[in-house]
Scaffold this active site. Structure first.
Site, mmCIF file in Angstrom:
data_model
loop_
_atom_site.group_PDB
_atom_site.id
_atom_site.type_symbol
_atom_site.label_atom_id
_atom_site.label_comp_id
_atom_site.label_asym_id
_atom_site.label_seq_id
_atom_site.Cartn_x
_atom_site.Cartn_y
_atom_site.Cartn_z
ATOM 1 N N ASP A 10 0.168 -7.669 1.499
ATOM 2 C CA ASP A 10 0.591 -6.273 1.582
ATOM 3 C C ASP A 10 2.119 -6.146 1.585
ATOM 4 O O ASP A 10 2.689 -5.335 2.300
ATOM 5 C CB ASP A 10 0.004 -5.592 2.829
ATOM 6 N N SER A 68 4.681 2.626 7.882
ATOM 7 C CA SER A 68 4.311 1.464 7.077
ATOM 8 C C SER A 68 5.467 1.000 6.198
ATOM 9 O O SER A 68 6.102 1.799 5.521
ATOM 10 C CB SER A 68 3.115 1.798 6.188
ATOM 11 N N HIS A 87 0.812 -1.223 0.000
ATOM 12 C CA HIS A 87 0.000 0.000 0.000
ATOM 13 C C HIS A 87 0.846 1.274 0.000
ATOM 14 O O HIS A 87 0.328 2.353 -0.288
ATOM 15 C CB HIS A 87 -0.993 -0.001 1.170
#
EC number: 3.4.21.107
Length: 478
Positions: free
Chosen positions: A148, A221, A118
């Site tokens: 992911d 992230s 992402h």
């Protein structure tokens, strides 16, 4: 000794005791300084650029920049000064560059970098900023949205790399540390403990997440999660939040999962996972009672897809899967983790409960399809039958409906009256295929089984709603 002297001595002893306790507590806390010094050079900042036309920019929640032509000079000057103008394309339309900040880490000296999917999704350009502030454009080797994980490659040699650890050896309560770029602040360090292992999140069926209380915020992230040995044990991926910021719950992708994905992306450019071809649900207390289980455990098979591995291996609707290759299924979410980790073509042994008896099944694992399969069908009118005990009217499925739903039998609810059916949330259009562990092949069968339902005991019912199957439970009072 005088009272004053005793009091002074006692005060001194108390102060020394408190200081000793403070020093002992400080000594028992881990020192992360050496870990950070050694690991930080291999942690990178990732930014992406994506050119978007005006409509896409507006749809993404950005300001809709007004047309400045025709405005009075005073207002035009105000907008030009306060609203950044986007470059025009050759066709005359404006474009803007959308930037997103994330983190990543180098896993090989020749420039392979791991991050989250992402972080780089839909990017036209990916920029990796190293610890020495130099920037390199990265090539996207491959992505896996289901886990992911994304694998990047930068053209460089002799790069610092992280040490890779074994996430399966992590223990709940163990200290862990994250390095990343929250809100763009490079190489920020936060620490905490492992809160839980094997967590399942909505729409993330194939990743047994590591839950921690390490402070993770936007920009973290894709960054690494380290153990005290300085080894990466996870990729920081998600947080649970109601405010948009950290609230004490953060989730990391285990490195065992991430490296398996990275190796497949490097070798094949895509990821293959094992697949059973079933729809499962949690076994709660009432379902356990209705299926004759000692305790709530396992994965209840609510649907078996036609020609899938489960169907070919003899798995049936209503089976409760208790283990796979000897590994227990405590929660239903454990099953996708275990199956997904198997390679297509592998043989697996399932321990199931069927009709109250334990049974072993051996089957061949299939390959998870690229797109999920769904079943759909709408009810059509037919000959009505009624069951006064449940408070529903049902009709039989037509041959066309059975074919579209891949069913051999079942009835569809045409009307819900007052009674148990209304209380448990049944709706017109729901299809009932099993009641009290018995297959429902016709409206007559449904009526007979419903009339014979026991009282004050959990009863299960398998229902299809918009093609999605699940078991529900209820009790009939005296």
């Amino acid at each position: 000794m005088s009272k004053l002297g005793l009091r002074s001595t006692f005060t001194t002893l108390c102060a020394m005791l408190l200081m000793g306790q403070a020093l002992l507590a400080q000594a028992s806390l881990p020192d992360f300084t050496e870990l950070v010094e050694q690991a930080s050079p291999a942690v990178v900042n990732i930014s992406t650029r994506q050119k978007l036309p005006d409509r896409a920019a507006a749809g993404a929640g950005q300001l809709n920049v007004p047309d400045l032509e025709g405005l009075p000079p005073m207002f035009r000057e105000f907008f030009e000064r306060n609203i950044p103008q986007m470059p025009r394309t050759p066709g005359g339309g404006r474009q803007r560059e959308a930037q997103s900040l994330g983190s990543g880490f180098i896993i090989s000296a020749d420039g392979y970098v791991l991050t989250n999917n992402h972080v780089i999704a839909d990017a036209d350009e990916i920029i990796v900023r190293l610890a020495d502030r130099s920037e390199l454009e990265a090539k996207l080797i491959g992505t896996d949205p289901r886990s992911d994980v994304a694998l990047l490659k930068i053209e460089a040699t002799g790069l610092p790399i992280v040490k890779l650890g074994k996430s399966e050896e992590l223990k709940v309560g163990e200290w862990v540390l994250a390095i990343g770029s929250p809100f763009g602040f490079d190489h920020s360090v936060t620490a905490g403990i492992v809160s839980a292992k094997g967590r399942s999140l909505p729409n993330e069926s194939y990743v047994p997440f590591i839950q921690t209380d390490v402070a993770i915020n936007p920009g973290n992230s894709g960054g690494p999660l380290f153990n005290l040995a300085g080894e990466v044990v996870g990729i920081n991926s998600q947080i649970f939040t109601r405010s948009g910021g950290f609230m004490g719950l953060s989730f990391a992708i285990p490195m065992s999962v991430a490296m398996d994905v990275a190796d497949q992306l490097k070798a094949e450019g895509k990821v293959s996972r094992g697949w059973l071809g079933v729809v499962i649900q949690e076994v709660n207390k009432d379902l356990a009672e209705s299926f004759g289980l000692d305790k709530p455990a396992g994965a209840l098979v609510a649907q078996v897809l036609e020609d899938g591995p489960a169907a070919k291996g003899g798995l049936q609707v209503g089976d409760v899967i208790l283990s796979l290759d000897g590994k227990p299924i405590i929660m239903s979410a454990d099953l996708p983790h275990l199956v997904g980790a198997l390679k297509p073509g592998a043989r697996a042994e399932l321990d199931v409960v069927r009709d109250g008896a334990r049974k072993k099944l051996k089957l061949t694992i299939g390959a998870l399809p690229e797109d999920g399969e769904t079943l759909a069908g709408n009810a059509a009118p037919g000959v009505e039958r009624s069951s006064n005990r449940l408070g529903v009217k049902v009709v039989e499925l037509s041959a066309e409906q059975k074919k579209s739903l891949d069913l051999k039998g079942g009835v569809v609810i045409s009307e819900v009256q007052e009674g148990p059916a209304a209380l448990i949330g049944l709706r017109p259009g729901d299809v009932i295929t099993h009641l009290n562990n018995e297959s429902i092949n016709s409206a007559k069968t449904f009526t007979e089984v419903a009339q014979a339902l026991p009282k004050n005991r959990s009863v299960s019912m398998r229902v299809l709603r918009q093609g999605r199957a699940s078991f529900i439970t209820f009790k009939l009072a005296d």
